[in-house]
Design a protein around this motif. Sequence first.
Motif, mmCIF file in Angstrom:
data_model
loop_
_atom_site.group_PDB
_atom_site.id
_atom_site.type_symbol
_atom_site.label_atom_id
_atom_site.label_comp_id
_atom_site.label_asym_id
_atom_site.label_seq_id
_atom_site.Cartn_x
_atom_site.Cartn_y
_atom_site.Cartn_z
ATOM 1 N N PHE A 146 0.829 -1.204 0.000
ATOM 2 C CA PHE A 146 0.000 0.000 0.000
ATOM 3 C C PHE A 146 0.864 1.256 0.000
ATOM 4 O O PHE A 146 0.537 2.244 -0.663
ATOM 5 N N ARG A 147 1.967 1.233 0.726
ATOM 6 C CA ARG A 147 2.886 2.383 0.704
ATOM 7 C C ARG A 147 3.397 2.623 -0.714
ATOM 8 O O ARG A 147 3.519 3.755 -1.153
ATOM 9 N N LEU A 148 3.694 1.538 -1.427
ATOM 10 C CA LEU A 148 4.144 1.676 -2.820
ATOM 11 C C LEU A 148 3.030 2.228 -3.711
ATOM 12 O O LEU A 148 3.274 3.066 -4.578
ATOM 13 N N VAL A 149 1.809 1.763 -3.503
ATOM 14 C CA VAL A 149 0.665 2.285 -4.256
ATOM 15 C C VAL A 149 0.554 3.789 -4.014
ATOM 16 O O VAL A 149 0.364 4.572 -4.945
ATOM 17 N N ALA A 150 0.688 4.199 -2.763
ATOM 18 C CA ALA A 150 0.549 5.613 -2.416
ATOM 19 C C ALA A 150 1.636 6.479 -3.041
ATOM 20 O O ALA A 150 1.438 7.678 -3.242
ATOM 21 N N MET A 151 2.761 5.888 -3.374
ATOM 22 C CA MET A 151 3.827 6.665 -4.017
ATOM 23 C C MET A 151 3.442 7.090 -5.430
ATOM 24 O O MET A 151 3.894 8.126 -5.915
ATOM 25 N N ARG A 152 2.599 6.295 -6.091
ATOM 26 C CA ARG A 152 2.233 6.587 -7.475
ATOM 27 C C ARG A 152 0.797 7.052 -7.657
ATOM 28 O O ARG A 152 0.463 7.629 -8.672
ATOM 29 N N ASP A 153 -0.044 6.767 -6.701
ATOM 30 C CA ASP A 153 -1.473 7.074 -6.824
ATOM 31 C C ASP A 153 -1.823 8.246 -5.906
ATOM 32 O O ASP A 153 -1.781 8.112 -4.685
ATOM 33 N N PRO A 154 -2.176 9.394 -6.489
ATOM 34 C CA PRO A 154 -2.456 10.582 -5.665
ATOM 35 C C PRO A 154 -3.593 10.376 -4.662
ATOM 36 O O PRO A 154 -3.524 10.897 -3.551
ATOM 37 N N ASP A 155 -4.628 9.616 -5.022
ATOM 38 C CA ASP A 155 -5.737 9.390 -4.089
ATOM 39 C C ASP A 155 -5.281 8.555 -2.896
ATOM 40 O O ASP A 155 -5.623 8.859 -1.744
ATOM 41 N N ALA A 156 -4.524 7.503 -3.154
ATOM 42 C CA ALA A 156 -4.015 6.667 -2.062
ATOM 43 C C ALA A 156 -3.049 7.470 -1.193
ATOM 44 O O ALA A 156 -3.060 7.365 0.033
ATOM 45 N N ARG A 157 -2.216 8.286 -1.825
ATOM 46 C CA ARG A 157 -1.267 9.121 -1.085
ATOM 47 C C ARG A 157 -2.017 10.104 -0.187
ATOM 48 O O ARG A 157 -1.661 10.325 0.957
#
Length: 166
Positions: A122-133
């Motif tokens: 999930f941390r990796l997803v948040a690095m590329r996905d503005p909504d997750a970040r």
Amino acid sequence: MPGQAQRPAVQRRPRDVRRRLLDAALVVFARDGFHAATLDDIAAHAGLTKGAVYSNFSGKRELFLALLEEQVTRRAQIARSVRFGTPHGSGAEVSPLVTALAGRLGQLAAAEPDWQLPYIEFRLVAMRDPDARRLLTAARPRLRQTNAELPHETAARVWHGPPLPR
């Protein structure tokens, strides 16, 4: 059908439904990873419908963040229980305190060995996905507050000088 008694609908308390969803999410996220896990799988594992998921969480990311907050809180509670279980006295207790804390957190990690994988994912997803970040960034103050309290509470227990700065 006429003449047959109807079975009453099972009424579940919202807190029980949420608990079942979080327990199921831990299993499904650990087993499948964040990307591959689906809300259908989580609901099925909990014995609930996908509607139950959406009545408690707005989506997979929010469910995951609720699980993350719970995991951080559980680890903080373990740290507090270790701290309160240590006799009060001189600063010499810090080493046994740290040893006890590491042991208890190690037991938790052994009981839930796959938790770190979906968290890292999930941390990796948040690095590329503005909504997750955005969601992770919004959750950070709550997570940091939980973690930040521990050293100060522990220091207050073993330090007998002036209050330590926050």
